[in-house]
Design an enzyme around this catalytic site. Structure first.
Site: not given
Length: 513
Positions: A54, A61, A84, A197, A286
């Site tokens: 891979y 994907g 992309h 990535n 306060r």
């Protein structure tokens, strides 16, 4: 010029700020170059094998099932960057893009991505040349990394797309690279994927937000102290022994800051003796240390997460030291997205309590003797009435921005990426919230300093006098008849934003936390 050396073990928040905002020069360490070369040998060996791996010899994907032949792999890496780089909308700020690129280089230099040393060097060269890729607002879901923003950066490394030069002019990236003697990279196996990535954009924005919020929390402690003084309140509630009973660290720090500012004040302690005596101050005065303290503790948690991320090597797949190449889910942005959202919530609450104190200064029924709206001649003059409107509008915006982005998820990539973090969106809205908070604090500063000056016959603390003197020297006018107010508010905003408020006060108090 300051130089940041990138090694194999991550980076620091200070280095991110130096590169993003101060244009620090970047160098790769010898250790990093060696680690890059060693990891690349592993990738090259895997690329030569017939078995699919891979990111090396497959698609990505939902398309990861296709084995890519050797002659198409360079095209695959180019294509993933081009396809992309699909961002839309306004340009992202230069400092964000520089932080994003630097943090991606940090991971590349770890030796866990398989990128060649020459690609890493080109990344450093582009940053050193002051070339900034054009990155757009929309395109990242905060999972599988900040894909579209990082792709636009990788496109510049290839000499494609548009980028901004050091002169601020946007030109074709290829022209800018040539002008600075930088050769475009020709991506090989895994390199396109490795450049995209990571959670670098959201992390860069987190690091810068932490720096900005640290300044703003200290500034808010100062303005809260000034308002307490202007309202003739009591500083007894700031005693260290009281805050030790509820030992939240941030609360103790905020109370100590306020005490330091109020030391020597002739205005505090009148709360039981003025024309409208009260047993105790309102919550917005306060409880200022409790609210600001909770925000400071949120900052501390976010800093812890950022530190872990700065030491991380986020990629998929990764090259392990034993030579294995393993897929993983470390690119998921949830850890960063959550703290980005936490910070937006805390910042909105700080803005809200700040506005409530300002409103109290302007209301003659609650300000203990101050004129309505701190006006010169109330009725003829409106004073700071609409300045508070502006502040309220900013608070309302911050409340909308406090809605968590990380609670959402929209599946993508044909349901392969079926749960995403929306961390980029969380980071973008936090930047807007930080900007709004600066303006809100500036309005309180403007009102509180005017109110103190209207307390005739009472002497403010030396630190308060220092803040007022510096603010007036910066062009922000004091009490008087109505005038064009926007320039005064803008100058007060810059006074807080540039750290001048803290500097003025610390000249009297010493360092505040």
């Amino acid at each position: 010029m300051h130089t940041v050396v990138v090694g194999t073990s991550g980076t620091t928040a200070d280095d991110v700020i130096a590169v993003a905002r101060e244009d620090a020069r970047i160098e790769l360490s010898g250790e990093a170059v060696a680690a890059l070369a060693a990891a690349r040998e592993i990738v090259d060996a895997l690329a030569a094998k017939p078995e699919p791996v891979y990111g090396v010899s497959t698609g990505f994907g939902a398309l990861a099932t296709r084995h890519i032949s050797p002659e198409l792999r360079a095209q695959l890496q180019r294509n993933i960057v081009r396809s992309h780089a699909a961002g839309m909308g306004p340009r992202v700020e230069r400092e964000v893009v520089r932080a994003l690129m630097f943090l991606r280089l940090k991971t590349v230099a770890s030796g866990h991505t398989g990128v060649r040393p020459e690609v890493a060097q080109t990344m450093a060269d582009v940053l050193n040349a002051g070339i900034t890729p054009v990155v757009h607002e929309y395109g990242s879901l905060g999972c599988s990394g900040d894909l579209a923003p990082l792709s636009h950066c990788a496109l510049t490394l290839m000499g494609e797309g548009d980028a901004e030069g050091p002169d601020g002019e946007v030109r074709p990236a290829g022209e800018l690279l040539a002008a600075h003697g930088i050769a475009p990279v020709e991506l090989r196996e895994k390199e396109g994927l490795a450049l995209l990535n990571g959670t670098d954009g959201m992390l860069g924005m987190l690091v810068m937000a932490l720096a900005d919020l640290q300044r703003l929390y200290t500034s808010a402690d100062i303005t809260a102290a000034l308002t307490l003084e202007a309202l003739l309140g009591t500083d007894k509630v700031l005693a260290a022994e009281l805050h030790a009973l509820r030992p939240h660290p941030g609360q103790a720090v905020a109370a100590a800051n306020m005490s330091a500012v109020l030391k020597g004040s002739g205005l505090t302690g009148h709360y039981q003796h003025d024309a409208a005596p009260r047993v105790q101050d309102a919550y917005s005065v306060r409880c200022a240390p409790q609210v600001a303290g909770a925000g400071r503790d949120t900052l501390a948690h976010a800093r812890l997460v950022a530190g872990r991320e700065l030491a991380a090597a986020v990629d998929n797949p990764v090259i392990l030291r034993d030579g294995r190449v393993e897929s993983n889910g470390n690119f998921h942005g949830a850890p960063v997205a959550y703290v980005l959202d936490f910070l937006a919530i805390a910042a909105a609450d700080l803005g809200s309590i700040t506005e409530r104190r300002t409103d109290r200064l302007l209301d003659k029924n609650r300000s203990h003797g101050l004129p309505p709206f701190l006006a010169g001649d109330a009725g003829v003059d409106s004073g700071l009435m609409i300045a508070q409107y502006t502040q309220a509008a900013l608070v309302s915006e911050m409340k909308r921005l406090a809605v968590p982005a990380s609670a959402d998820s929209i599946p993508s990539s044909a349901m392969q990426e079926d749960h995403v973090s929306m961390g980029w969106s969380a980071a973008r809205k936090l930047r807007t919230a930080v900007d709004a908070l600066n303006r809100i604090i500036a309005v309180e500063l403007y009102a509180a300093t005017r109110a103190i000056e209207l307390r005739d016959g009472l002497t403010p603390a030396p630190a308060s006098r220092a803040a007022i003197t510096a603010l007036r020297a910066a062009g922000v006018q004091g009490p008087g008849p109505d005038r064009f107010l926007a320039p005064d508010l803008a100058a007060a905003d810059a006074f807080v934003r540039d750290g001048k408020l803290i500097e003025a006060v610390e000249r009297v108090t010493g360092p505040l936390a």
